[in-house]
Design an enzyme around this catalytic site. Structure first.
Site, PDB file in Angstrom:
ATOM      1  N   ARG A   1     -13.228  -8.655   1.789  1.00 15.99           N
ATOM      2  CA  ARG A   1     -11.805  -8.430   1.559  1.00 15.99           C
ATOM      3  C   ARG A   1     -11.028  -9.685   1.940  1.00 15.99           C
ATOM      4  NH1 ARG A   1      -9.867  -3.265   1.424  1.00 15.99           N
ATOM      5  NH2 ARG A   1      -7.957  -4.321   0.777  1.00 15.99           N
TER       6      ARG A   1
ATOM      7  N   HIS B   1      -7.276   0.727  -6.527  1.00 16.82           N
ATOM      8  CA  HIS B   1      -7.490  -0.120  -5.345  1.00 16.82           C
ATOM      9  C   HIS B   1      -8.193  -1.417  -5.807  1.00 16.82           C
ATOM     10  CE1 HIS B   1      -7.769  -1.320  -1.315  1.00 16.82           C
ATOM     11  NE2 HIS B   1      -8.693  -0.517  -0.850  1.00 16.82           N
TER      12      HIS B   1
ATOM     13  N   ARG C   1       0.881  -1.178   0.000  1.00 21.36           N
ATOM     14  CA  ARG C   1       0.000   0.000   0.000  1.00 21.36           C
ATOM     15  C   ARG C   1       0.906   1.212   0.000  1.00 21.36           C
ATOM     16  NH1 ARG C   1      -5.381   1.376   3.411  1.00 21.36           N
ATOM     17  NH2 ARG C   1      -6.120  -0.028   1.780  1.00 21.36           N
TER      18      ARG C   1
ATOM     19  N   CYS D   1     -16.298   1.598   0.247  1.00 19.69           N
ATOM     20  CA  CYS D   1     -15.167   0.741   0.636  1.00 19.69           C
ATOM     21  C   CYS D   1     -14.812   0.876   2.109  1.00 19.69           C
ATOM     22  CB  CYS D   1     -13.958   1.040  -0.242  1.00 19.69           C
ATOM     23  SG  CYS D   1     -13.279   2.700  -0.025  1.00 19.69           S
TER      24      CYS D   1
ATOM     25  N   GLN E   1     -10.145  -4.044  -3.427  1.00 18.70           N
ATOM     26  CA  GLN E   1     -11.477  -3.649  -2.955  1.00 18.70           C
ATOM     27  C   GLN E   1     -12.539  -4.013  -3.985  1.00 18.70           C
ATOM     28  OE1 GLN E   1     -12.203  -2.042   0.183  1.00 18.70           O
ATOM     29  NE2 GLN E   1     -14.215  -2.810  -0.440  1.00 18.70           N
TER      30      GLN E   1
ATOM     31  N   ASP F   1     -17.184   7.222  -1.830  1.00 16.92           N
ATOM     32  CA  ASP F   1     -15.964   7.059  -1.039  1.00 16.92           C
ATOM     33  C   ASP F   1     -15.700   8.411  -0.374  1.00 16.92           C
ATOM     34  OD1 ASP F   1     -13.539   6.118  -0.012  1.00 16.92           O
ATOM     35  OD2 ASP F   1     -12.467   6.229  -1.921  1.00 16.92           O
TER      36      ASP F   1
END
Ligand code: CP
Ligand code: NVA
Length: 302
Positions: free
Chosen positions: A288, A131, A104, A259, A134, A219
């Site tokens: 996840r 991402h 990340r 998310c 996700q 988001d």
């Protein structure tokens, strides 16, 4: 083929993504029924986090433990990467000792460079640009809630950020329409808009994007690394909150997706986030674990 990486959704074919989600459904059942699945004993994952995380860290670490393996949490505070050791050197060294790596970080080019020098699979666990993990969890969650994603119409309301970029790629990979509503100046990457134009509709009107949609997704208005822009972003995104009133314009069985972490009262109301008839955010989060285990299995079995 050389080492397979998962830096964006287009690193897999649509058929591969479909089989990963199928396997994620199976692994979820196994997990819930407490069927042991220590499929990768002694395998080690290095988890490099240059940004904060709850879901990503817990899901990868728990997933590796459930596979009978182990995960190492590496932060820039404690590694030489954080003191400026070149990515190319770190990649060669770390990949010589572990079986798989997740990262990340900020710039997407950092993970691309890492992957170029890594002898083992590298998974993108979020960059400023994408991402993809996700999206695996999100596609699994939508399927569980409402059935196939293919042929649906999804609405992205908010920032044209890393999640939005991954939704654009998902639209192509899972064959759905994506309608994006952003304030002027916060549109997604122009090259992605151009490349995937046949799947996309871009507007500055949340109502137009949401009209008849099967899912409404949002988001945070200020992603990690944009903390200083928070106040200006809050002003720019006024009118882009997803709430029950906006959901009224979507299809009658539409779901709300996020998310997480969510900022109640900003991009989404608390009432909508907590509405179990519409909001599938907890399934997205739990998935996840299952989707990434399916991804790890896919990459380790190449
Ligand atoms: N959605 C997500 O990636 O959450 P974390 O930042 O908690 O990992
Ligand atoms: N867009 C958000 C996603 C967090 C999981 C960020 O990059 O901070």
């Amino acid at each position: 083929m050389g080492t397979r990486h998962f830096l964006t959704l287009t690193d897999c074919t649509p058929a591969e993504l479909k089989s990963i989600i199928q396997r994620a459904h199976e692994l979820k059942q196994m997990q819930h029924k407490q069927v042991a699945h220590a499929l990768f004993p002694e395998h080690v994952m290095a988890m490099i986090f240059e940004k904060s995380s709850t879901r990503t860290r817990v899901s990868f670490e728990a997933g590796m433990a459930q596979f009978g393996g182990h995960a190492l949490f590496l932060s820039p505070n404690d590694t030489q990467l954080g003191r400026g050791e070149p990515v190319s050197d770190s990649a060669r060294v770390i990949s010589s000792m572990v079986d798989i790596i997740m990262i990340r970080t900020f710039g997407h080019e950092r993970i691309e460079e890492f992957a170029r020098y890594s002898s083992v699979p590298v998974i993108n666990a979020l960059t400023d640009q994408f991402h993809p993990c996700q999206l695996l969890a999100d596609m699994q969650a939508y399927e569980e809630a409402r059935g196939p994603v293919q042929g649906t119409s999804m609405a992205w309301v908010g920032d044209g950020n890393n999640m939005c970029h991954s939704y654009i790629k998902a639209a192509a990979q899972w064959d759905f329409e994506l309608r994006i509503a952003c304030p002027p100046g916060f549109e997604p990457d122009a090259s992605l808009l151009e490349q995937y134009a046949d799947r996309l509709m871009l507007t500055h009107s949340p109502e137009e994007a949401v009209d008849g949609a099967n899912a409404v997704i949002t988001d945070t208005w200020a992603s990690m690394g944009q903390e200083e822009e928070k106040a200006t972003r809050e002003a720019a995104f006024a009118g882009f909150q997803v709430n029950h009133e906006l959901m009224q314009k979507a299809a009658s069985n539409a779901v709300f997706m996020h998310c997480l972490p969510a900022y109640r009262g900003y991009e989404v109301t608390s009432e909508l986030l907590e509405d179990p008839q519409i909001s599938i955010v907890w399934a997205e989060a739990e998935n996840r674990l299952h989707a990434q285990k399916a991804l790890i299995e896919f990459l380790l079995n190449q």
